[in-house]
Design an enzyme around this catalytic site. Structure first.
Site, PDB file in Angstrom:
ATOM      1  CG  ASP A 331      -1.967  -0.874   1.319  1.00 53.60           C
ATOM      2  OD1 ASP A 331      -2.317  -1.369   0.251  1.00 53.60           O
ATOM      3  OD2 ASP A 331      -2.526  -1.088   2.409  1.00 53.60           O
ATOM      4  CG  ASP A 650      -5.182  -0.613   5.219  1.00 56.26           C
ATOM      5  OD1 ASP A 650      -5.966  -0.962   4.316  1.00 56.26           O
ATOM      6  OD2 ASP A 650      -4.550   0.459   5.193  1.00 56.26           O
ATOM      7  CG  ASP A 654      -7.111  -4.622   1.756  1.00 52.39           C
ATOM      8  OD1 ASP A 654      -7.580  -4.473   0.614  1.00 52.39           O
ATOM      9  OD2 ASP A 654      -6.603  -3.701   2.425  1.00 52.39           O
TER      10      ASP A 654
END
Ligand code: ATP
Length: 916
Positions: A331, A650, A654
């Site tokens: 990310d 997170d 996901d």
């Protein structure tokens, strides 16, 4: 109160539940009530699993094939009146069991302690105030708030719910999330259908809820079924299973060999007792029984090393897989960037404004930027532009975070993006508290990454009208806007192209851009849904900076050198992602602007087939506006290309990608419980650099493991060969079973264990990732093992025969053989400090434990040789200098031979152009 726990709470109405629990649905429990209840009910944690007690666990240590053999041998030796030998064997069995027990307890404790570091928090309403507490502090009667991504902290009777969905697989095994609603239910409802209840340990996958705690700790449904997860499950990995299987096969082979040895010896007329002892010696010497334990311990040491570097391993196999990782998908926000947002630019109704000040301090200036001049904007000017004011006000009102002043520093409680919006509103002189009383919030739709916006409904106290504020990703909001606001507050047609040009300009500077919009709603509106978010008036844009982490830049470079590709998968705008990726130095990002680096968005890839995605995923480094589905598709595509993928995440959505990835990495700070639950590893600092550190440790662990195996196997093989040779040649045994036990026990602890302290080699992050399918021992290493085993055979057998030839007794000759074995192991240990390099390249003193271990071993050998009681127990005898220099020379020769072998291989390797 005890009977409360036995109630069927799903049959109780919400009001009754609250009344029976002496609580209050709106205000929760009173603060002074908590302590008494905590004392009455105890902490809300599951009772420690009542596994087998220490005695049973200790006895389980004897449940090993080697120990069966040893115990049988000990009993038979005792029956033959060889009491000293029998006691030695019994002693060894006992010591072995104690060491095994201690090591296992230590490894299990380390893992248990790690599990505790990921305790969950709960949001609870007490005395009318919402606060975050450790979920262990909850008591029956507490009113708990639930939100998507959270773990349900106790059993709750729901009081309110909004689109609530809960994944109850931990309890019922059903993996599809269940819809929950605060309704009344009929009496006979099975657990899986109790829709008005939320159960501890289950996960909120969508929506929000509020419930009253009806049961905590062991009284919860999960507490009742909580079963023992056996230690074996926790400590097992594909590697330990492989090694255990190898040991079992070897065991059978060696037992057969031992039986044949016995038969051949007896057939050739040797004494049965001696042949029995030879067979026992063979079995005891050749079976590498300590290996599985050593592997588990090394892996457990790896787990605690990784924890020190802020990567908590949740599933032990991850330690192994980390060393083989070829792609890390990360990310952006908070992992590669610092996640400290500051709004730098505002654009509304054609006016571009810049801000000054840093961090979250809500003081600073806002200036208007013209084409050729910049002029300070007074507060009155801000209020003069309705569009700017609405843009800032939307950012302030459509917001769930707060700024707090701690030790003269402003910090954000909640989402940094929202913190930046509060700070900039403060700079413009907007007073949040005053606005809240003027425009109290009636309802909200929280931000979820799949919708990419947040909306709040407010009532205007002055005229009782309703107003909707929305903030979110630009593309999403623009598609929901019909018009734009002018500086004077009128509506005008929305010039989408112009807005997009502004967005591109801001994003190209690496700014994260949010759009703001809103509209009036009918006065009777009391709640909102996604359907209400449309037909909006566009207010403006705010662009915020979130600088890359310095350590991420270095870590990305280290990964690239280590043959690991780093990909950024972000929810942010493509241009912002590209600018940050360039600053971070991601692969393919340093190219000149003509060969524009390729950034793909989820939209670009929506049409691509899974087959096409395989190559795209491999080549492209940045994926923007990514959706959780895209993450999952990308992991699969990369795996199809043969990659070992580490993927960060997170959010709730996901979880599938984290589960699919070879290493699912969840964020410890910003991550939801759902993500953590699905992950193999949790980063306590959310930092990309910790992933790199974990990979480095993973490689180190595997390296040390291989070194231990390469060091230990020649001894087993050498001992086996010496016994076999003696029987087949028809001479006396050069080493006895008790002596083999002595060698194996002492060298494993004093020498082998020291390899675990070997520091990571300097080039560990310049090697290519290890192929997980590749066997642990390459042909090269097997060759080395055989070579050293032959040196042991020749050395031990040769010196035994030499001593006999010199007229020494068998006892003296055996003492020499034992010393040869140990000395070869000592010298070879220094070879094993690296699989390819010499000790001098590593630095002779970089692992002092090796030196201490070797010195201690030599002292023990002197005792073995000269101390009378040791002579008595181990059938040894003092030897002279003529023998010692031979022993030393054999050790030195081993070091030189293996050193030469490494040198030759290095030369050969440097000649092959690929350097494979
Ligand atoms: P990452 O790089 O870690 O995926 P991200 O923050 O860029 O994180 P998301 O959190 O999915 O990705 O956000 C996607 C977009 O949604 C952002 O670019 C922003 O425009 C918008 N957004 C982010 N946070 C909020 C919020 N709290 N409220 C409204 N919109 C938001």
């Amino acid at each position: 109160m005890e009977t409360l726990n036995e109630r069927l709470w799903h049959q109780t109405t919400a009001e009754d539940a609250v009344r029976l629990l002496e609580s209050n649905a709106d205000r929760g429990l009173d603060r002074f009530e908590i302590e008494a209840r905590q004392q009455h009910y105890g902490a809300n944690s599951l009772p420690a699993r009542s596994g087998p007690g220490p005695l049973i666990r200790f006895l389980m240590q004897f449940h090993q094939p080697l120990l069966y053999i040893l115990l049988t041998a000990a009993v038979i030796t005792a029956l033959l009146d060889e009491w000293v030998d029998a006691s030695v064997i019994f002693g060894v069995v006992l010591v072995n069991a104690i060491i095994g027990y201690l090591q296992e307890s230590k490894a299990a404790k380390a893992l248990e302690a790690l599990a505790k570091t990921t305790l969950t928090e709960a949001r609870v309403v007490r005395s009318g105030e919402t606060q975050s507490i450790a979920s262990t502090e909850l008591v029956p009667g507490d009113v708990v708030l639930l939100q998507s991504g959270e773990k349900v902290p106790a059993d709750l009777r729901l009081l309110r719910s909004r689109d609530l969905q809960i994944d109850e697989s931990a309890l019922t095994g059903e993996s599809v999330p269940v819809q929950k609603k605060a309704i009344d239910l009929a009496s006979e409802t099975p657990l899986a259908e109790r829709r008005n209840m939320a159960y501890a340990s289950t996960l909120v996958t969508y929506g929000q809820g509020r419930g009253v705690v009806v049961a905590t700790a062991g009284k919860t449904e999960v507490g009742r079924i909580s079963e023992l997860i056996s230690l074996a499950d926790v400590l097992e990995t594909p590697l330990t299973r492989k090694i255990a299987k190898f040991s079992r096969v070897l065991l059978v082979v060696i037992l057969v060999l031992a039986a044949v040895t016995f038969a051949v010896g007896v057939w050739r007329g040797q004494a049965k007792f001696e042949m029995f002892m030879a067979a026992v010696a063979l079995a005891v010497g050749a079976i590498p029984e300590g290996l599985p334990a050593a592997v588990t311990i090394t892996l457990a040491i790896g787990v605690s090393r990784m924890a020190r570097r802020r990567a908590i391993i949740r599933k032990l196999p991850a330690v192994e897989t980390l060393g083989s990782t070829t792609v890390v998908c990360s990310d952006k926000t908070g992992t590669l960037t610092v996640n400290q947002m500051t709004v730098l630019e505002i654009w509304a109704a054609g006016q571009r404004l810049t801000t000054s000040g840093s961090g979250y301090e809500p003081n600073g200036k806002i200036e208007v930027r013209g084409d050729d001049q910049t002029e300070a904007l007074a507060l009155t000017d801000v209020s003069a532009s309705h569009a700017v004011r609405h843009c800032l006000q939307a950012g302030l009102m459509c917001n769930d975070s707060q700024l707090v002043l701690t030790e003269s520093k402003w910090a954000v409680q909640g989402d940094p993006t929202e913190g930046a919006l509060i700070a900039v509103a403060g700079k413009a002189g907007l007073d949040g508290k005053q606005l809240e009383t003027q425009l109290p919030r009636l309802d909200s739709i929280p931000f979820e990454s799949q919708h990419q916006y947040m909306a709040t409904l407010h009532s205007n106290k002055s005229d009782d009208s309703r107003h909707l504020y929305v903030k979110g990703a630009v593309e999403v909001l623009l598609s929901k806007c019909q018009s734009a606001m002018t500086p004077s507050g009128e509506n005008c047609p929305l010039d989408v192209a112009m807005v997009q040009r502004q967005v591109e300009a801001m994003a190209a500077e690496g700014l994260r851009v949010l759009a703001f919009a809103g509209k009036s709603l009918p006065a009777e509106t009391s709640d909102i849904s996604h359907a209400d978010v449309g037909d909006l008036v566009f207010y403006g844009l705010q662009g915020m900076i979130d600088p890359p982490r310095d350590e991420a830049v270095a870590a990305i470079k280290a990964c690239q050198t280590a043959g690991i590709r780093v990909k950024m998968i972000t929810g942010d705008h493509a241009k912002t992602a590209q600018a940050i990726a360039e600053q971070l130095g991601l692969d393919g990002m340093q190219k000149s602007s003509e060969e524009a680096p390729i950034v793909k968005t989820a939209q670009d890839l929506a049409e691509s087939s899974d087959q096409q995605l395989i190559d795209i995923a491999d080549q492209v480094a940045v994926f923007a506006r990514a959706t959780p589905e895209l993450k999952l598709r990308l992991v699969r595509a990369l795996q199809a290309k043969g990659h070992i993928v580490a993927m960060t995440g997170d959010g709730v959505n996901d979880a599938p990608a984290l589960k699919q990835a070879d290493i699912g990495v969840a964020m410890g700070i910003a991550g939801t419980e759902v993500a953590k639950e699905a992950a193999d590893m949790v980063l306590t600092d959310d930092n990309f650099a910790s992933i790199k550190a974990a990979v480095e440790e993973g490689r180190g662990v595997f390296d040390n493991l291989t070194k231990f195996i390469v060091w230990t196997l020649p001894t087993n093989m050498g001992e086996g060969l010496v016994i076999l040779a003696a029987i087949f040649v028809g001479v006396a045994l050069p080493i006895l079973p008790v002596q083999i036990l002595w060698i194996n026990m002492t060298t494993a602890v004093l020498l082998g264990l020291m390899l675990a302290f070997e520091p990571k080699e300097a080039d560990i992050m310049t090697r290519v990732p290890r192929d997980p399918q590749a066997p642990i021992l390459t042909g090269e290493l097997i060759g080395r093992i055989i070579l050293v085993a032959l040196v042991m055979l020749i050395g031990a057998f040769g010196s035994f025969e030499w001593a006999i030839g010199q007229g020494y007794s068998e006892i003296v000759a055996r003492t020499i053989s034992v010393n040869v074995f140990v000395m070869v192991e000592v010298f070879y240990l220094f070879n094993c400090r690296s699989l390819t390099k010499s000790m001098f390249e590593l630095g002779v003193f970089t692992n002092r434990w090796i030196g201490f271990g070797a010195a201690a071993m030599l002292i023990l050998q002197i005792a073995f040789t000269y101390v009378p009681i040791m002579n008595h127990i181990f059938h040894s005898a003092p030897i002279g200098w003529d023998a010692w220099w031979r022993i030393l020379l054999t050790g030195l020769a081993t070091y030189m031979i293996v050193g030469l072998e490494k040198w030759v291989r290095r030369k050969l390797r440097s000649r092959t152009p690929t350097g494979a």
